[in-house]
Design a protein around this motif. Structure first.
Motif, PDB file in Angstrom:
ATOM      1  N   ASP A  17      27.347  19.748  30.857  1.00 24.92           N
ATOM      2  CA  ASP A  17      27.317  18.655  29.877  1.00 24.92           C
ATOM      3  C   ASP A  17      27.269  19.210  28.461  1.00 24.92           C
ATOM      4  O   ASP A  17      27.965  18.731  27.569  1.00 24.92           O
ATOM      5  CB  ASP A  17      26.094  17.747  30.105  1.00 24.92           C
ATOM      6  CG  ASP A  17      26.279  16.826  31.298  1.00 24.92           C
ATOM      7  OD1 ASP A  17      27.422  16.671  31.751  1.00 24.92           O
ATOM      8  OD2 ASP A  17      25.248  16.292  31.800  1.00 24.92           O
ATOM      9  N   ARG A  18      26.506  20.191  28.213  1.00 26.64           N
ATOM     10  CA  ARG A  18      26.402  20.780  26.886  1.00 26.64           C
ATOM     11  C   ARG A  18      27.732  21.390  26.479  1.00 26.64           C
ATOM     12  O   ARG A  18      28.155  21.266  25.316  1.00 26.64           O
ATOM     13  CB  ARG A  18      25.331  21.857  26.848  1.00 26.64           C
ATOM     14  CG  ARG A  18      23.933  21.329  26.773  1.00 26.64           C
ATOM     15  CD  ARG A  18      22.983  22.465  26.592  1.00 26.64           C
ATOM     16  NE  ARG A  18      21.623  22.059  26.731  1.00 26.64           N
ATOM     17  CZ  ARG A  18      20.588  22.858  26.740  1.00 26.64           C
ATOM     18  NH1 ARG A  18      20.774  24.159  26.623  1.00 26.64           N
ATOM     19  NH2 ARG A  18      19.380  22.390  26.861  1.00 26.64           N
ATOM     20  N   GLU A  77      23.514  20.399  33.574  1.00 27.05           N
ATOM     21  CA  GLU A  77      23.098  20.280  32.176  1.00 27.05           C
ATOM     22  C   GLU A  77      23.930  21.199  31.300  1.00 27.05           C
ATOM     23  O   GLU A  77      24.356  20.826  30.210  1.00 27.05           O
ATOM     24  CB  GLU A  77      21.613  20.623  32.059  1.00 27.05           C
ATOM     25  CG  GLU A  77      21.039  20.404  30.682  1.00 27.05           C
ATOM     26  CD  GLU A  77      19.571  20.774  30.632  1.00 27.05           C
ATOM     27  OE1 GLU A  77      19.137  21.163  29.547  1.00 27.05           O
ATOM     28  OE2 GLU A  77      18.866  20.689  31.662  1.00 27.05           O
ATOM     29  N   GLU A  81      30.685  20.627  27.605  1.00 24.54           N
ATOM     30  CA  GLU A  81      31.676  19.579  27.383  1.00 24.54           C
ATOM     31  C   GLU A  81      31.444  18.925  26.029  1.00 24.54           C
ATOM     32  O   GLU A  81      32.376  18.593  25.308  1.00 24.54           O
ATOM     33  CB  GLU A  81      31.599  18.522  28.490  1.00 24.54           C
ATOM     34  CG  GLU A  81      32.245  18.982  29.761  1.00 24.54           C
ATOM     35  CD  GLU A  81      32.139  17.939  30.847  1.00 24.54           C
ATOM     36  OE1 GLU A  81      31.681  16.815  30.611  1.00 24.54           O
ATOM     37  OE2 GLU A  81      32.509  18.276  31.977  1.00 24.54           O
ATOM     38  N   ARG A  82      30.224  18.729  25.658  1.00 23.53           N
ATOM     39  CA  ARG A  82      29.931  18.153  24.356  1.00 23.53           C
ATOM     40  C   ARG A  82      30.296  19.129  23.249  1.00 23.53           C
ATOM     41  O   ARG A  82      30.665  18.715  22.158  1.00 23.53           O
ATOM     42  CB  ARG A  82      28.450  17.810  24.235  1.00 23.53           C
ATOM     43  CG  ARG A  82      28.149  16.475  24.872  1.00 23.53           C
ATOM     44  CD  ARG A  82      26.715  16.052  24.658  1.00 23.53           C
ATOM     45  NE  ARG A  82      25.945  16.438  25.827  1.00 23.53           N
ATOM     46  CZ  ARG A  82      24.722  16.827  25.845  1.00 23.53           C
ATOM     47  NH1 ARG A  82      24.016  16.882  24.753  1.00 23.53           N
ATOM     48  NH2 ARG A  82      24.142  17.160  26.948  1.00 23.53           N
TER      49      ARG A  82
END
Length: 166
Positions: A151-152, A148, A154-155
């Protein structure tokens, strides 16, 4: 030789010597009263004969007493041996009974220990399974959190360079 026997032998020897030295006086005839009548006889020989008779009776009594005591002593020795044998048998029986009791008690203790060991091993196996499951769940949770966070990041545009350089 005992001192009593030695003294007795000395007294007998002295008495014999006295009798031998005074034989003439012992065998000399004299007037002897028998209570109802008076006779002419050697008084010393009569007294000597009474002394010999009493001595024979005394030694017979002593021999009888010693024989009785010897027989009684043997009977007591046999009874003592029988009682000792009985006591030894009873003691051996008690030792056998004690050994059997100890073997039974130790067998029961061994069975209890084996049962407790099986229970403990089962409990440890359950605890190990629980710990492994918790560790695995924790690992999965940590992996999910890391995924998670990745993902954060990378965003948000972070490329994994720790110094912040592109």
């Amino acid at each position: 030789m005992r001192i009593r026997t030695l003294v007795l032998l000395i007294v007998v020897a002295c008495s014999m010597a006295f009798i031998i030295f005074n034989w003439q006086a012992i065998t000399a005839p004299g007037s002897v009263s028998l209570g109802v009548t008076t006779v002419n006889a050697p008084l010393g020989a009569i007294l000597l004969a009474l002394l010999v008779l009493l001595s024979v009776l005394f030694f017979g009594f002593v021999a009888n007493l010693q024989t009785t005591l010897l027989i009684e002593s043997r009977r007591h020795a046999k009874e003592l041996a029988a009682q000792r044998s009985l006591a030894d048998t009873a003691e051996a029986s008690r030792f056998t009974e004690l050994r059997n009791y100890l073997e039974t008690a130790l067998g029961q203790i061994g069975e209890r220990d084996a049962a407790q060991q099986a229970i403990l091993l089962d409990y440890l196996a359950k605890q190990e399974a629980t710990v492994l499951r918790v560790v695995q769940e924790s690992g999965n949770g940590v992996a999910a959190h890391l995924g998670e966070l990745e993902d954060r990041l990378e965003r948000a545009g972070y490329q994994g360079n720790p110094e912040g350089r592109h």
